[in-house]
Design a protein around this motif. Structure first.
Motif, PDB file in Angstrom:
ATOM      1  N   ALA A  45       0.825  -0.838   0.496  1.00  0.00           N
ATOM      2  CA  ALA A  45      -0.061  -0.389   0.084  1.00  0.00           C
ATOM      3  C   ALA A  45       1.063   1.138   0.121  1.00  0.00           C
ATOM      4  N   CYS A  46       0.026   2.268  -0.652  1.00  0.00           N
ATOM      5  CA  CYS A  46       1.200   3.725  -0.478  1.00  0.00           C
ATOM      6  C   CYS A  46       0.241   4.615  -0.393  1.00  0.00           C
ATOM      7  N   GLY A  47      -0.100   5.558   0.299  1.00  0.00           N
ATOM      8  CA  GLY A  47      -0.892   6.956   0.258  1.00  0.00           C
ATOM      9  C   GLY A  47      -0.135   8.009  -0.585  1.00  0.00           C
ATOM     10  N   MET A  48      -1.090   8.137  -1.016  1.00  0.00           N
ATOM     11  CA  MET A  48      -0.789   9.966  -1.818  1.00  0.00           C
ATOM     12  C   MET A  48      -0.890  10.779  -1.555  1.00  0.00           C
ATOM     13  N   ASN A  49      -0.344  11.798  -2.009  1.00  0.00           N
ATOM     14  CA  ASN A  49       0.049  12.955  -1.134  1.00  0.00           C
ATOM     15  C   ASN A  49       0.425  14.272  -2.188  1.00  0.00           C
ATOM     16  N   ASN A  50      -0.039  15.870  -1.679  1.00  0.00           N
ATOM     17  CA  ASN A  50      -0.161  16.529  -2.348  1.00  0.00           C
ATOM     18  C   ASN A  50       0.889  17.602  -3.397  1.00  0.00           C
ATOM     19  N   THR A  51       2.465  16.929  -2.039  1.00  0.00           N
ATOM     20  CA  THR A  51       3.512  16.468  -2.576  1.00  0.00           C
ATOM     21  C   THR A  51       3.946  15.839  -4.616  1.00  0.00           C
ATOM     22  N   ASP A  52       3.008  14.776  -4.166  1.00  0.00           N
ATOM     23  CA  ASP A  52       3.193  14.512  -5.821  1.00  0.00           C
ATOM     24  C   ASP A  52       2.872  14.658  -6.754  1.00  0.00           C
ATOM     25  N   VAL A  53       1.893  15.721  -6.505  1.00  0.00           N
ATOM     26  CA  VAL A  53       0.647  16.833  -7.799  1.00  0.00           C
ATOM     27  C   VAL A  53       1.664  17.837  -8.061  1.00  0.00           C
ATOM     28  N   TRP A  54       2.042  17.956  -7.204  1.00  0.00           N
ATOM     29  CA  TRP A  54       3.381  19.659  -7.278  1.00  0.00           C
ATOM     30  C   TRP A  54       4.576  19.490  -8.032  1.00  0.00           C
ATOM     31  N   VAL A  55       4.875  17.735  -7.369  1.00  0.00           N
ATOM     32  CA  VAL A  55       6.079  18.040  -8.235  1.00  0.00           C
ATOM     33  C   VAL A  55       6.170  17.662  -9.406  1.00  0.00           C
ATOM     34  N   LEU A  79      15.821  15.394  -8.416  1.00  0.00           N
ATOM     35  CA  LEU A  79      14.607  14.872  -9.410  1.00  0.00           C
ATOM     36  C   LEU A  79      14.833  14.624 -11.083  1.00  0.00           C
ATOM     37  N   THR A  80      15.356  13.418 -11.018  1.00  0.00           N
ATOM     38  CA  THR A  80      15.457  12.999 -12.615  1.00  0.00           C
ATOM     39  C   THR A  80      14.668  12.120 -12.561  1.00  0.00           C
ATOM     40  N   PHE A  81      14.795  12.205 -13.911  1.00  0.00           N
ATOM     41  CA  PHE A  81      12.681  10.928 -14.344  1.00  0.00           C
ATOM     42  C   PHE A  81      13.608  10.251 -15.768  1.00  0.00           C
ATOM     43  N   PRO A  82      13.293   8.896 -15.975  1.00  0.00           N
ATOM     44  CA  PRO A  82      11.532   8.534 -14.835  1.00  0.00           C
ATOM     45  C   PRO A  82      11.434   8.381 -13.502  1.00  0.00           C
ATOM     46  N   ARG A  83      11.435   8.594 -12.651  1.00  0.00           N
ATOM     47  CA  ARG A  83      10.848   9.011 -11.496  1.00  0.00           C
ATOM     48  C   ARG A  83       9.764   8.172 -11.375  1.00  0.00           C
ATOM     49  N   ILE A  84       9.887   6.947  -9.625  1.00  0.00           N
ATOM     50  CA  ILE A  84       9.025   6.105  -8.798  1.00  0.00           C
ATOM     51  C   ILE A  84       8.459   7.759  -7.835  1.00  0.00           C
ATOM     52  N   GLN A  85       7.239   7.853  -8.086  1.00  0.00           N
ATOM     53  CA  GLN A  85       6.564   8.360  -6.938  1.00  0.00           C
ATOM     54  C   GLN A  85       6.696   7.880  -5.553  1.00  0.00           C
ATOM     55  N   GLY A  86       5.823   8.234  -4.703  1.00  0.00           N
ATOM     56  CA  GLY A  86       5.046   7.453  -3.297  1.00  0.00           C
ATOM     57  C   GLY A  86       6.192   7.591  -2.527  1.00  0.00           C
ATOM     58  N   THR A  87       5.127   7.798  -1.579  1.00  0.00           N
ATOM     59  CA  THR A  87       6.053   8.534  -0.213  1.00  0.00           C
ATOM     60  C   THR A  87       5.806   7.453   1.077  1.00  0.00           C
ATOM     61  N   ASP A  88       4.312   7.049   1.159  1.00  0.00           N
ATOM     62  CA  ASP A  88       3.350   6.692   2.502  1.00  0.00           C
ATOM     63  C   ASP A  88       3.520   4.762   1.977  1.00  0.00           C
ATOM     64  N   THR A  89       4.697   3.831   2.092  1.00  0.00           N
ATOM     65  CA  THR A  89       4.793   2.848   1.414  1.00  0.00           C
ATOM     66  C   THR A  89       5.090   1.971   2.842  1.00  0.00           C
ATOM     67  N   GLU A 335      -4.835   2.048 -12.090  1.00  0.00           N
ATOM     68  CA  GLU A 335      -6.484   2.870 -12.032  1.00  0.00           C
ATOM     69  C   GLU A 335      -5.509   4.604 -11.111  1.00  0.00           C
ATOM     70  N   PHE A 336      -4.486   4.269 -11.759  1.00  0.00           N
ATOM     71  CA  PHE A 336      -3.447   5.653 -10.596  1.00  0.00           C
ATOM     72  C   PHE A 336      -3.861   7.139 -10.906  1.00  0.00           C
ATOM     73  N   HIS A 337      -4.345   7.339 -12.729  1.00  0.00           N
ATOM     74  CA  HIS A 337      -4.842   8.071 -12.745  1.00  0.00           C
ATOM     75  C   HIS A 337      -5.981   8.665 -12.967  1.00  0.00           C
ATOM     76  N   ARG A 338      -6.715   7.938 -12.321  1.00  0.00           N
ATOM     77  CA  ARG A 338      -8.601   7.887 -11.650  1.00  0.00           C
ATOM     78  C   ARG A 338      -7.750   7.988 -10.215  1.00  0.00           C
ATOM     79  N   ALA A 339      -7.057   8.065  -9.558  1.00  0.00           N
ATOM     80  CA  ALA A 339      -6.704   7.914  -8.223  1.00  0.00           C
ATOM     81  C   ALA A 339      -5.960   9.770  -8.187  1.00  0.00           C
ATOM     82  N   GLN A 340      -5.590  10.264  -8.923  1.00  0.00           N
ATOM     83  CA  GLN A 340      -4.554  10.625  -8.748  1.00  0.00           C
ATOM     84  C   GLN A 340      -6.072  12.498  -9.131  1.00  0.00           C
ATOM     85  N   LEU A 352      -6.310   9.619  -0.296  1.00  0.00           N
ATOM     86  CA  LEU A 352      -6.468   8.352  -0.658  1.00  0.00           C
ATOM     87  C   LEU A 352      -4.518   7.294  -0.680  1.00  0.00           C
ATOM     88  N   VAL A 353      -5.304   5.605  -0.643  1.00  0.00           N
ATOM     89  CA  VAL A 353      -4.095   5.251  -1.238  1.00  0.00           C
ATOM     90  C   VAL A 353      -4.523   3.954  -2.295  1.00  0.00           C
TER      91      VAL A 353
END
Length: 357
Positions: A45-55, A79-89, A335-340, A352-353
């Motif tokens: 499980a990994c929780g979603m955060n505002n920082t994900d969106v703003w980055v 930050l380099t691309f590609p990067r896998i985001q997600g902090t609340d793991t 379904e990550f796009h829907r989640a975000q 949201l997780v």
């Protein structure tokens, strides 16, 4: 040493700054190998955060240009691309690198996502997993063994994944503001992950939280511990807070909104009050009358993430059941796009997780 781990995995990779199209779901991302001193976890499980969106949006600006496309760190971009985001793991240890006891394999862990870069509690050079290295929007994640913490709780993996970033951020804000038992704290953005965390963390300290939240969320905010709730955007904020506090002075403002509210929040604070912020969802550029600040002897604190000591307190609060999870919704990784999209709409309370398919 690797144990029955596949070569590839599903993951969501951020490929550049921009819209949702920059988030690419793939099933053939190489599984990372744990380096010496690291563990590999199978993410549950990994929780979603505002920082994900703003980055993703590059919405942090620079000190010279608030509208510039820029990432999270003010000094020294990692930050380099590609990067896998997600902090609340949250996940289970499935392999260990050299120097790590194989007895750790099988542990369920919550990830302290901070990359501290220093041995003390200074956050001057802080970074985080999901930015400076890959995070948890994937089936597997490698991380330093010292950042993988066993938590003595019967909470589910999804519930445990609601805590880390939001609650650690909130705890650091309250620690910097020295919120004490019996004090009144006004919390803006109270229905979001950090805001709802602050309400509970304030109660854990014996303080009294008053919340500012959008219409329709008042009952949910009271249920998690707010003494009173002011509905955002309805009437004069200063008068509304004065009414619900019974005229008692506000000792601390924990602000996640900024924008046009900023000046009113300083007016609401008592003389020698403390203002602390870790977000600006209504706008990062605000008007400040310096006379209000110096004539009222106010303290203003900027805050982001938390220290090792803050994280240890957070784990203790979880284990002592002083705080509880708030799951606003669960989404499969595919379904990550829907989640975000749902996350950005803010029609929920808590976190949201995302979970692997």
């Amino acid at each position: 040493m690797m144990h029955s781990v596949p070569r590839t995995m599903a993951a969501v990779q951020l490929t550049g700054h921009g819209g949702l199209d920059k988030l690419v779901y793939s099933r053939d991302v190489p599984v990372p190998a744990p380096a010496p001193g690291e563990v590999l976890i199978k993410v549950t499980a990994c929780g979603m955060n505002n920082t994900d969106v703003w980055v993703r949006e590059g919405a942090y600006g620079t000190e010279d240009d608030p509208s510039a496309v820029s990432t999270w760190r003010r000094h020294g971009n990692t930050l380099t691309f590609p990067r896998i985001q997600g902090t609340d793991t949250v996940g289970h240890v499935v392999a260990v690198g050299d120097g790590v006891d194989e007895a750790r394999i099988g542990e369920r862990v919550m990830v302290d996502f901070s990359i501290y870069n220093r041995d003390d509690d200074s956050l001057a050079d802080i970074d985080y997993m999901g930015h400076g290295r890959d995070g948890g929007y994937a089936e597997y994640m490698a991380l330093p063994a010292e950042n993988a913490h066993v938590v003595a709780t019967d909470l589910t993996d999804v519930e445990l994944a609601t805590f880390c970033c939001a609650y650690l951020t909130g705890e650091r804000m309250l620690e910097r503001a020295r919120l004490a038992a019996g004090e009144l704290v006004l919390v803006t953005g109270a229905s979001g992950g950090v805001g709802s965390a602050i309400i509970q963390l304030a109660r854990a300290r014996g303080a009294i939280p008053i919340a500012v939240a959008g219409r329709g969320k008042e009952a949910a905010i009271r249920e998690i511990g707010a003494e009173a709730v002011v509905t955002r955007g309805e009437g004069d904020l200063t008068e509304a807070v004065h009414a619900v506090s019974g005229g008692q002075p506000i000792d601390v403002v924990a602000d996640l909104v900024g924008g046009p509210l900023f000046n009113d929040l300083l007016k609401i604070l008592r003389p020698e009050g403390r203002y602390t912020t870790a977000g600006a969802i209504a706008g990062p550029v605000v008007k400040l009358d310096l006379r209000t600040m110096y004539l009222k002897q106010l303290e203003l604190h900027g805050s982001s993430q938390g220290s090792r000591a803050d994280f240890r307190r957070l784990v203790r609060y979880i284990e002592e059941r002083k705080i509880r999870p708030l799951v606003g919704g669960t989404y499969p990784l595919s379904e990550f796009h829907r989640a975000q999209t749902d996350f950005m709409a803010k029609n929920f309370v808590g976190k949201l997780v995302v979970v692997p398919n």
